[in-house]
Design a protein around this motif. Structure first.
Motif, short mmCIF file in Angstrom:
data_model
loop_
_atom_site.label_atom_id
_atom_site.label_comp_id
_atom_site.label_asym_id
_atom_site.label_seq_id
_atom_site.Cartn_x
_atom_site.Cartn_y
_atom_site.Cartn_z
N ARG A 9 51.92 48.92 53.03
CA ARG A 9 51.84 47.55 52.52
C ARG A 9 50.73 47.43 51.48
O ARG A 9 50.82 46.66 50.55
CB ARG A 9 51.58 46.57 53.65
N ALA A 10 49.68 48.17 51.67
CA ALA A 10 48.57 48.13 50.72
C ALA A 10 48.84 49.14 49.60
O ALA A 10 49.42 50.18 49.85
CB ALA A 10 47.27 48.50 51.43
N PRO A 11 48.44 48.84 48.38
CA PRO A 11 48.62 49.82 47.32
C PRO A 11 47.76 51.05 47.60
O PRO A 11 46.74 50.97 48.27
CB PRO A 11 48.16 49.09 46.06
N TYR A 12 48.19 52.18 47.10
CA TYR A 12 47.44 53.40 47.27
C TYR A 12 46.13 53.32 46.49
O TYR A 12 46.05 52.61 45.49
CB TYR A 12 48.24 54.60 46.76
N PRO A 13 45.10 54.03 46.93
CA PRO A 13 43.88 54.08 46.12
C PRO A 13 44.23 54.59 44.73
O PRO A 13 45.05 55.49 44.59
CB PRO A 13 42.99 55.08 46.86
N LYS B 47 36.60 51.08 28.07
CA LYS B 47 35.79 52.29 28.01
C LYS B 47 35.23 52.68 29.37
O LYS B 47 34.19 53.33 29.46
CB LYS B 47 34.66 52.11 27.01
N SER B 48 35.91 52.28 30.43
CA SER B 48 35.42 52.65 31.76
C SER B 48 36.56 53.16 32.63
O SER B 48 37.73 52.83 32.42
CB SER B 48 34.75 51.44 32.44
N LEU B 49 36.19 53.96 33.60
CA LEU B 49 37.12 54.46 34.60
C LEU B 49 36.87 53.67 35.87
O LEU B 49 35.71 53.54 36.31
CB LEU B 49 36.86 55.95 34.86
N ARG B 50 37.92 53.12 36.46
CA ARG B 50 37.77 52.35 37.69
C ARG B 50 38.50 53.06 38.82
O ARG B 50 39.63 53.50 38.66
CB ARG B 50 38.36 50.95 37.52
N MET B 51 37.83 53.13 39.96
CA MET B 51 38.45 53.66 41.17
C MET B 51 38.42 52.55 42.20
O MET B 51 37.39 51.92 42.41
CB MET B 51 37.70 54.88 41.66
N GLU B 52 39.57 52.31 42.81
CA GLU B 52 39.68 51.17 43.70
C GLU B 52 40.31 51.57 45.02
O GLU B 52 41.30 52.29 45.05
CB GLU B 52 40.56 50.13 42.99
N ILE B 53 39.71 51.11 46.10
CA ILE B 53 40.23 51.33 47.44
C ILE B 53 40.24 49.96 48.12
O ILE B 53 39.21 49.29 48.20
CB ILE B 53 39.35 52.30 48.26
N SER B 54 41.40 49.55 48.60
CA SER B 54 41.48 48.23 49.24
C SER B 54 40.85 48.29 50.64
O SER B 54 40.65 49.36 51.21
CB SER B 54 42.94 47.78 49.36
N LYS B 55 40.56 47.12 51.17
CA LYS B 55 40.02 47.02 52.53
C LYS B 55 40.97 47.68 53.53
O LYS B 55 40.55 48.45 54.38
CB LYS B 55 39.80 45.55 52.89
N ASP B 56 42.27 47.38 53.39
CA ASP B 56 43.25 47.97 54.31
C ASP B 56 43.28 49.49 54.22
O ASP B 56 43.41 50.18 55.22
CB ASP B 56 44.66 47.41 54.03
N GLN B 57 43.17 50.02 53.00
CA GLN B 57 43.17 51.47 52.83
C GLN B 57 41.95 52.11 53.48
O GLN B 57 42.06 53.14 54.14
CB GLN B 57 43.22 51.83 51.35
N LEU B 58 40.78 51.49 53.30
CA LEU B 58 39.57 52.05 53.89
C LEU B 58 39.62 51.97 55.41
O LEU B 58 39.26 52.93 56.10
CB LEU B 58 38.33 51.32 53.36
N LEU B 59 40.11 50.84 55.95
CA LEU B 59 40.25 50.72 57.40
C LEU B 59 41.21 51.79 57.94
O LEU B 59 40.92 52.45 58.93
CB LEU B 59 40.79 49.34 57.77
N PHE B 60 42.35 51.96 57.27
CA PHE B 60 43.33 52.95 57.70
C PHE B 60 42.72 54.35 57.67
O PHE B 60 42.85 55.12 58.62
CB PHE B 60 44.58 52.89 56.82
N ALA B 61 42.05 54.68 56.56
CA ALA B 61 41.46 56.01 56.42
C ALA B 61 40.39 56.26 57.48
O ALA B 61 40.33 57.33 58.08
CB ALA B 61 40.86 56.17 55.02
#
Length: 148
Positions: free
Chosen positions: A51-55, A62-76
């Protein structure tokens, strides 16, 4: 194979990995027996992950963004392989995040913690990703010999 077919195959493969984590609790007629609730719990956890998008890592201006949702971090965190209970006969996770904000703060501190050489988990991850991209023959990189 079309794109939706690949997506379904990937999801089924990941669900299979989740289900393979269920340990047997005994045998009946020479077959392993597992607990129904363990399987259902893993299916529910897998559903929540989808249900949550993948990291993701993306480029913005001019920037690189890395994103991890709350649901992804909880799951991991709650499914981290180092925190599974292999002793009870029920090979299931034994970690529950009870205060996400406190956990997330410590998680970020750990990512940014400097080693003696000044590196962090994040800088080591960047070094590793750069090396893999270059060694895989990525475009946009030229080898310079003798500092030229």
């Amino acid at each position: 194979m079309s794109s939706p077919d690949k997506s379904v195959k990937r999801e089924l493969d990941q669900l299979r990995v989740q289900l393979a984590c269920v340990g047997s609790v005994g045998q009946y007629n020479s077959r392993d027996v597992i607990l129904r609730d363990s399987v259902l719990d893993l299916v529910d956890r897998a559903r929540n992950m989808y249900r949550a998008p993948y990291p993701v890592a993306t480029i913005h201006a001019k920037s690189l963004r890395m994103e991890i949702s709350k649901d992804q971090l909880l799951f991991a965190a709650e499914n981290h392989p180092d925190f599974w209970d292999g002793k009870s006969g029920m090979d299931v996770p034994n970690l529950k995040i009870s205060d996400f904000d406190a956990f997330a703060l410590e998680f970020v501190r750990e990512i940014n913690r400097e080693a003696e050489d000044g590196s962090t988990m994040l800088t080591r991850m960047l070094d590793s990703a750069i090396r893999k991209a270059v060694e895989s023959g990525c475009e946009g990189v030229e080898e310079v010999r003798g500092g030229q």
